[in-house]
Design a protein around this motif. Structure first.
Motif, PDB file in Angstrom:
ATOM      1  N   VAL A 156      13.870   2.396  -5.868  1.00  0.00           N
ATOM      2  CA  VAL A 156      13.568   3.808  -5.739  1.00  0.00           C
ATOM      3  C   VAL A 156      12.382   3.992  -6.706  1.00  0.00           C
ATOM      4  O   VAL A 156      11.846   5.191  -6.367  1.00  0.00           O
ATOM      5  N   GLY A 157      12.115   3.228  -7.552  1.00  0.00           N
ATOM      6  CA  GLY A 157      10.856   3.905  -8.396  1.00  0.00           C
ATOM      7  C   GLY A 157      11.024   4.140  -9.655  1.00  0.00           C
ATOM      8  O   GLY A 157      10.523   5.016 -10.303  1.00  0.00           O
ATOM      9  N   ALA A 158      12.321   3.520 -10.496  1.00  0.00           N
ATOM     10  CA  ALA A 158      12.570   3.833 -11.820  1.00  0.00           C
ATOM     11  C   ALA A 158      12.498   2.648 -12.651  1.00  0.00           C
ATOM     12  O   ALA A 158      12.668   1.665 -11.924  1.00  0.00           O
ATOM     13  N   PRO A 179      10.549 -10.080 -12.225  1.00  0.00           N
ATOM     14  CA  PRO A 179       9.358 -10.216 -13.054  1.00  0.00           C
ATOM     15  C   PRO A 179       9.717  -9.859 -14.391  1.00  0.00           C
ATOM     16  O   PRO A 179      10.406  -8.757 -14.654  1.00  0.00           O
ATOM     17  N   ALA A 180       9.093 -10.409 -15.563  1.00  0.00           N
ATOM     18  CA  ALA A 180       9.316 -10.063 -16.917  1.00  0.00           C
ATOM     19  C   ALA A 180       8.986  -8.744 -17.322  1.00  0.00           C
ATOM     20  O   ALA A 180       9.549  -7.995 -18.306  1.00  0.00           O
ATOM     21  N   PHE A 203       5.075  -1.176 -13.137  1.00  0.00           N
ATOM     22  CA  PHE A 203       5.041  -1.183 -11.820  1.00  0.00           C
ATOM     23  C   PHE A 203       4.130  -2.056 -11.078  1.00  0.00           C
ATOM     24  O   PHE A 203       3.970  -2.162 -10.028  1.00  0.00           O
ATOM     25  N   ARG A 204       3.225  -2.813 -12.128  1.00  0.00           N
ATOM     26  CA  ARG A 204       2.286  -3.827 -11.519  1.00  0.00           C
ATOM     27  C   ARG A 204       2.960  -5.028 -10.474  1.00  0.00           C
ATOM     28  O   ARG A 204       2.577  -5.174  -9.688  1.00  0.00           O
ATOM     29  N   LYS A 244       0.732  -1.213  -0.215  1.00  0.00           N
ATOM     30  CA  LYS A 244       0.075   0.112   0.144  1.00  0.00           C
ATOM     31  C   LYS A 244       0.730   1.138   0.083  1.00  0.00           C
ATOM     32  O   LYS A 244       0.486   2.120  -0.489  1.00  0.00           O
ATOM     33  N   ALA A 245       2.146   0.953   0.476  1.00  0.00           N
ATOM     34  CA  ALA A 245       2.969   2.349   0.827  1.00  0.00           C
ATOM     35  C   ALA A 245       3.528   2.923  -0.707  1.00  0.00           C
ATOM     36  O   ALA A 245       3.824   4.116  -0.652  1.00  0.00           O
ATOM     37  N   PHE A 246       3.541   1.988  -1.531  1.00  0.00           N
ATOM     38  CA  PHE A 246       4.596   2.360  -2.729  1.00  0.00           C
ATOM     39  C   PHE A 246       3.732   3.107  -3.434  1.00  0.00           C
ATOM     40  O   PHE A 246       2.429   2.871  -3.900  1.00  0.00           O
ATOM     41  N   LYS A 247       4.344   4.298  -3.964  1.00  0.00           N
ATOM     42  CA  LYS A 247       3.634   5.337  -4.940  1.00  0.00           C
ATOM     43  C   LYS A 247       5.040   5.547  -5.988  1.00  0.00           C
ATOM     44  O   LYS A 247       6.088   5.648  -5.669  1.00  0.00           O
ATOM     45  N   ILE A 248       4.537   5.658  -7.216  1.00  0.00           N
ATOM     46  CA  ILE A 248       5.488   5.952  -8.233  1.00  0.00           C
ATOM     47  C   ILE A 248       5.847   7.538  -8.118  1.00  0.00           C
ATOM     48  O   ILE A 248       5.112   8.284  -7.841  1.00  0.00           O
ATOM     49  N   PRO A 249       7.275   7.656  -7.698  1.00  0.00           N
ATOM     50  CA  PRO A 249       7.796   9.224  -7.351  1.00  0.00           C
ATOM     51  C   PRO A 249       7.468   9.881  -8.515  1.00  0.00           C
ATOM     52  O   PRO A 249       7.434   9.596  -9.818  1.00  0.00           O
ATOM     53  N   PRO A 250       7.481  11.165  -8.319  1.00  0.00           N
ATOM     54  CA  PRO A 250       7.363  12.409  -9.311  1.00  0.00           C
ATOM     55  C   PRO A 250       8.558  12.280 -10.105  1.00  0.00           C
ATOM     56  O   PRO A 250       9.666  12.147  -9.728  1.00  0.00           O
ATOM     57  N   LYS A 251       8.318  12.523 -11.368  1.00  0.00           N
ATOM     58  CA  LYS A 251       9.296  12.471 -12.579  1.00  0.00           C
ATOM     59  C   LYS A 251       9.504  13.818 -13.067  1.00  0.00           C
ATOM     60  O   LYS A 251       8.604  14.454 -13.558  1.00  0.00           O
TER      61      LYS A 251
END
Length: 362
Positions: free
Chosen positions: A266-268, A285-286, A319-320, A181-188
């Motif tokens: 870190v979300g990249a 994961p593929a 990011f799934r 639940k905590a993971f969010k894609i960081p601002p880019k």
């Protein structure tokens, strides 16, 4: 013929006494005493201390398996934390004290340190049951080949999945519900980034970067571009990029390093250059990365990255995997030592690496 006389009462009593005595003697000799408990191995010596300091050549059943770290890899000394706490490995004790050499069940030798002291190792006396373990996390292209290593070691420990003891640089593990639940894609605010120090024009990654940068902007950092980053900046910059060039410095089987896992953590989205896609898919994961070999040219890859930049739904599919998993950092040197200890504890067979050169360098 004279008839036999029946046994008298006195004679019969003597026979009975003799039988009773012999039965008592048999019981005393062959029946375990209630005062002497027997162990599971059939002996009566159950007082094996858990802190037994017997040498490796005279191992006692209940003492911890001891692994000596001959020299910490790259001089990065790690704390000797409990293997049970970090890796759920029990019955192991690590030490960096060479005075315990004769007591160690195994000794971990880092390849880079071995190559400068090989003559010393060849002269060393080894306890009969002690195992020497060759440990290396560098690729064959970054490791000096030494023929005298053949037949010197009992076990191998490396990033190679066919090592006796395999330790991945990092790993993907099941995430707790809170972390999911905590993971969010960081601002880019950047499309593609690359942080690199080791620069060599012969490397495929350098050649690929030069072609790719003709078709889109790559934000570059690190010693190779005279833009070094501190640890905090390193992760901050990486997370601000949609894509990160996870280009290995050499291409070998299973050689998949933190260059893949850091951006995932870190979300990249990592764009990888290394062994074939199939090798990567054995570890992650593929749909979590992009492989340069999936495209005919750097230009085609650049066009695909621009497409993903303009299509947020397509980008977010990478990011799934974070709905179920997370990237976990490794304690490389310490984990190697703990897993080496666990292997030695569980495998008592004789082994020797007859041709390390052929196996690792080919």
């Amino acid at each position: 013929m004279k008839s036999e006389r029946p046994l008298g009462r006195r004679t019969l009593l003597l026979v009975l006494v003799a039988l009773l005595c012999s039965e008592g003697l048999f019981y005393a000799l062959y029946t375990p005493s209630a005062q002497t408990p027997r162990c599971s191995d059939g002996t009566s010596n159950c007082n094996h201390s858990k802190d037994d300091k017997s040498p490796a050549g005279r191992r006692t059943p209940d003492r911890s398996t001891v692994v000596l770290i001959w020299r910490w890899p790259y001089g990065h000394r790690a704390g000797l934390q409990s293997c049970s706490k970090l890796f759920q490995i029990i019955g192991c004790r690590l030490t960096a004290d060479r005075r315990e050499y004769d007591k160690a069940d195994g000794v971990m030798f880092h390849h880079k340190d071995v190559q400068g002291n090989l003559s010393e190792l060849l002269r060393m006396r080894r306890p009969p049951l002690q195992k020497w373990v060759w440990m290396n996390m560098e690729s064959p292209g970054n490791s000096r080949r030494r023929a005298h290593l053949d037949g010197l070691f009992n076990l191998t420990a490396s990033y190679r999945r066919d090592s006796d003891v395999w330790v991945s640089y990092e790993r993907i593990v099941e995430a707790s519900e809170d972390r999911q639940k905590a993971f969010k894609i960081p601002p880019k605010d950047k499309l593609v980034c690359w942080i690199v120090t080791h620069w060599n024009m012969r490397f495929r990654r350098v050649q690929y970067y030069r072609e790719l940068s003709k078709h889109l902007t790559v934000h570059t950092y690190g010693g190779a571009f005279e833009r070094p980053l501190g640890l905090q900046e390193y992760h901050s910059v990486m997370s601000s990029c949609k894509f990160y060039l996870s280009f290995e410095n050499s291409i070998h089987k299973d050689y998949i390093t933190e260059k893949l896992f850091n951006p995932m953590r870190v979300g990249a989205v990592p764009v990888v250059l290394g062994p074939p896609r199939e090798n990567y898919e054995e570890l992650v994961p593929a749909g979590s990365f992009i492989h340069v070999d999936d495209f005919k040219s750097p230009q085609e890859l650049a066009e695909h990255l621009v497409f993903l930049d303009q299509n947020q739904d397509a980008y977010e599919r990478f990011f799934r995997w974070r709905q179920h998993f997370t990237a976990e950092r490794s304690h490389l040197s310490l984990e190697h030592a703990c897993r080496i200890c666990d292997h030695i504890k569980r495998h008592k067979v004789y082994t020797v690496v007859k041709s390390l050169s052929k196996w690792f360098w080919g």
